[in-house]
Design a protein around this motif. Structure first.
Motif, mmCIF file in Angstrom:
data_model
loop_
_atom_site.group_PDB
_atom_site.id
_atom_site.type_symbol
_atom_site.label_atom_id
_atom_site.label_comp_id
_atom_site.label_asym_id
_atom_site.label_seq_id
_atom_site.Cartn_x
_atom_site.Cartn_y
_atom_site.Cartn_z
ATOM 1 N N GLU A 1 13.156 4.167 2.683
ATOM 2 C CA GLU A 1 13.313 5.595 2.991
ATOM 3 C C GLU A 1 14.396 6.223 2.107
ATOM 4 O O GLU A 1 14.363 7.418 1.841
ATOM 5 N N GLU A 2 15.327 5.403 1.622
ATOM 6 C CA GLU A 2 16.414 5.892 0.764
ATOM 7 C C GLU A 2 16.040 5.920 -0.714
ATOM 8 O O GLU A 2 16.842 6.309 -1.554
ATOM 9 N N GLY A 3 14.841 5.462 -1.050
ATOM 10 C CA GLY A 3 14.381 5.494 -2.435
ATOM 11 C C GLY A 3 14.634 4.240 -3.235
ATOM 12 O O GLY A 3 14.484 4.231 -4.451
ATOM 13 N N HIS A 4 15.000 3.151 -2.569
ATOM 14 C CA HIS A 4 15.209 1.881 -3.250
ATOM 15 C C HIS A 4 13.875 1.149 -3.379
ATOM 16 O O HIS A 4 13.059 1.167 -2.456
ATOM 17 N N TYR A 5 13.687 0.491 -4.503
ATOM 18 C CA TYR A 5 12.469 -0.301 -4.717
ATOM 19 C C TYR A 5 12.524 -1.544 -3.837
ATOM 20 O O TYR A 5 13.480 -2.311 -3.885
ATOM 21 N N ILE A 6 11.497 -1.737 -3.012
ATOM 22 C CA ILE A 6 11.418 -2.899 -2.131
ATOM 23 C C ILE A 6 10.517 -3.965 -2.727
ATOM 24 O O ILE A 6 10.822 -5.154 -2.698
ATOM 25 N N GLY A 7 9.384 -3.543 -3.242
ATOM 26 C CA GLY A 7 8.430 -4.483 -3.801
ATOM 27 C C GLY A 7 7.136 -3.784 -4.154
ATOM 28 O O GLY A 7 7.068 -2.555 -4.192
ATOM 29 N N THR A 8 6.112 -4.573 -4.389
ATOM 30 C CA THR A 8 4.802 -4.048 -4.763
ATOM 31 C C THR A 8 3.774 -4.549 -3.772
ATOM 32 O O THR A 8 3.699 -5.755 -3.524
ATOM 33 N N ILE A 9 3.000 -3.639 -3.214
ATOM 34 C CA ILE A 9 1.923 -4.007 -2.300
ATOM 35 C C ILE A 9 0.621 -4.036 -3.077
ATOM 36 O O ILE A 9 0.387 -3.168 -3.921
ATOM 37 N N THR A 10 -0.193 -5.043 -2.834
ATOM 38 C CA THR A 10 -1.464 -5.170 -3.548
ATOM 39 C C THR A 10 -2.625 -5.117 -2.555
ATOM 40 O O THR A 10 -2.440 -5.310 -1.345
ATOM 41 N N GLU A 11 -3.810 -4.911 -3.104
ATOM 42 C CA GLU A 11 -5.012 -4.973 -2.271
ATOM 43 C C GLU A 11 -5.103 -6.333 -1.587
ATOM 44 O O GLU A 11 -5.460 -6.427 -0.419
ATOM 45 N N GLY A 12 -4.789 -7.374 -2.322
ATOM 46 C CA GLY A 12 -4.832 -8.723 -1.769
ATOM 47 C C GLY A 12 -3.889 -8.893 -0.591
ATOM 48 O O GLY A 12 -4.240 -9.519 0.414
ATOM 49 N N ASP A 13 -2.678 -8.331 -0.696
ATOM 50 C CA ASP A 13 -1.723 -8.404 0.416
ATOM 51 C C ASP A 13 -2.332 -7.778 1.670
ATOM 52 O O ASP A 13 -2.230 -8.334 2.772
ATOM 53 N N LEU A 14 -2.958 -6.617 1.492
ATOM 54 C CA LEU A 14 -3.557 -5.917 2.627
ATOM 55 C C LEU A 14 -4.735 -6.700 3.203
ATOM 56 O O LEU A 14 -4.864 -6.843 4.424
ATOM 57 N N LEU A 15 -5.587 -7.218 2.321
ATOM 58 C CA LEU A 15 -6.743 -7.984 2.790
ATOM 59 C C LEU A 15 -6.313 -9.231 3.561
ATOM 60 O O LEU A 15 -6.860 -9.538 4.629
ATOM 61 N N TRP A 16 -5.338 -9.973 3.031
ATOM 62 C CA TRP A 16 -4.857 -11.169 3.723
ATOM 63 C C TRP A 16 -4.226 -10.807 5.059
ATOM 64 O O TRP A 16 -4.366 -11.535 6.054
ATOM 65 N N PHE A 17 -3.521 -9.681 5.102
ATOM 66 C CA PHE A 17 -2.899 -9.256 6.356
ATOM 67 C C PHE A 17 -3.969 -8.950 7.402
ATOM 68 O O PHE A 17 -3.855 -9.377 8.558
ATOM 69 N N PHE A 18 -5.000 -8.219 7.008
ATOM 70 C CA PHE A 18 -6.095 -7.938 7.943
ATOM 71 C C PHE A 18 -6.760 -9.236 8.402
ATOM 72 O O PHE A 18 -7.049 -9.423 9.581
ATOM 73 N N LYS A 19 -7.011 -10.126 7.468
ATOM 74 C CA LYS A 19 -7.699 -11.382 7.787
ATOM 75 C C LYS A 19 -6.895 -12.237 8.759
ATOM 76 O O LYS A 19 -7.448 -12.839 9.677
ATOM 77 N N ASN A 20 -5.591 -12.292 8.556
ATOM 78 C CA ASN A 20 -4.750 -13.193 9.343
ATOM 79 C C ASN A 20 -4.124 -12.562 10.584
ATOM 80 O O ASN A 20 -3.383 -13.230 11.306
ATOM 81 N N SER A 21 -4.406 -11.291 10.849
ATOM 82 C CA SER A 21 -3.844 -10.604 12.021
ATOM 83 C C SER A 21 -4.971 -10.271 12.987
ATOM 84 O O SER A 21 -5.794 -9.404 12.704
ATOM 85 N N THR A 22 -4.976 -10.923 14.100
ATOM 86 C CA THR A 22 -6.075 -10.721 15.060
ATOM 87 C C THR A 22 -6.042 -9.342 15.710
ATOM 88 O O THR A 22 -7.084 -8.839 16.128
ATOM 89 N N ASP A 23 -4.861 -8.730 15.793
ATOM 90 C CA ASP A 23 -4.765 -7.427 16.454
ATOM 91 C C ASP A 23 -4.850 -6.245 15.494
ATOM 92 O O ASP A 23 -4.772 -5.100 15.914
ATOM 93 N N VAL A 24 -5.027 -6.490 14.203
ATOM 94 C CA VAL A 24 -5.089 -5.410 13.219
ATOM 95 C C VAL A 24 -6.537 -5.249 12.755
ATOM 96 O O VAL A 24 -7.165 -6.209 12.306
ATOM 97 N N THR A 25 -7.029 -4.020 12.876
ATOM 98 C CA THR A 25 -8.383 -3.700 12.429
ATOM 99 C C THR A 25 -8.336 -2.424 11.597
ATOM 100 O O THR A 25 -7.324 -1.717 11.581
ATOM 101 N N PHE A 26 -9.431 -2.119 10.920
ATOM 102 C CA PHE A 26 -9.476 -0.860 10.178
ATOM 103 C C PHE A 26 -9.341 0.328 11.129
ATOM 104 O O PHE A 26 -8.792 1.354 10.764
ATOM 105 N N GLU A 27 -9.845 0.166 12.341
ATOM 106 C CA GLU A 27 -9.796 1.260 13.310
ATOM 107 C C GLU A 27 -8.374 1.561 13.780
ATOM 108 O O GLU A 27 -8.062 2.695 14.120
ATOM 109 N N ASN A 28 -7.505 0.547 13.820
ATOM 110 C CA ASN A 28 -6.131 0.811 14.270
ATOM 111 C C ASN A 28 -5.110 0.665 13.138
ATOM 112 O O ASN A 28 -3.915 0.526 13.389
ATOM 113 N N ALA A 29 -5.570 0.713 11.910
ATOM 114 C CA ALA A 29 -4.672 0.551 10.748
ATOM 115 C C ALA A 29 -3.604 1.637 10.692
ATOM 116 O O ALA A 29 -2.541 1.432 10.107
#
Length: 143
Positions: free
Chosen positions: A42-70
């Motif tokens: 929020e302060e403008g510091h670089y934290i990292g880089t998010i990739t499509e793969g990061d998001l896909l793996w997160f969806f795959k490995n999180s039972t409570d996360v769906t596209f509907e509640n993203a």
């Protein structure tokens, strides 16, 4: 050569914050057709880089996360596997090129660790290509 020559300033870069939702990340990446974007605090510091793969793996490995509640889940919960290391604006070209060999873009920060933009690998390659072409043309003319 100063790396600022290659810099795409922050206001022209698609960025997300760690408090952006998964839905916002997906929509921005899809709209701009990017496979990776910088994530800032929020302060403008670089934290990292998010990739499509990061998001896909997160969806795959999180039972409570769906596209509907993203829209209820923040990027801060997503592990970022790509470690795009930033450079300071006064870094030398060797540092920039060494990072660009393994990253699609190199985040650039100032002396207060504030994110100020990116240097895309393609800009470095285009510059080097022009230098090689110009050197080759000069060599041919001198013969």
């Amino acid at each position: 050569m100063n790396i600022a020559f290659f810099l795409i300033p922050k206001h022209e870069v698609v960025c997300l914050t760690s408090q952006s939702t998964l839905r916002q990340a997906l929509e921005r990446m899809e709209f701009h057709r990017y496979t990776a974007v910088p994530v800032l605090s929020e302060e403008g510091h670089y934290i990292g880089t998010i990739t499509e793969g990061d998001l896909l793996w997160f969806f795959k490995n999180s039972t409570d996360v769906t596209f509907e509640n993203a829209h209820r889940h923040h990027l801060s919960a997503v592990p970022m596997r790509m470690q795009n290391k930033p450079v300071y604006i006064d870094a030398n070209m060797t540092d920039l090129i060494s990072k660009a060999t393994v990253q699609n873009f190199v985040p650039v920060i100032d002396d207060r660790d504030q994110f100020i933009g990116i240097v895309p690998r393609s800009a470095i390659i285009e510059y080097c290509s022009r230098q090689l072409f110009n050197a080759s043309a000069a060599s041919t003319q001198s013969r």
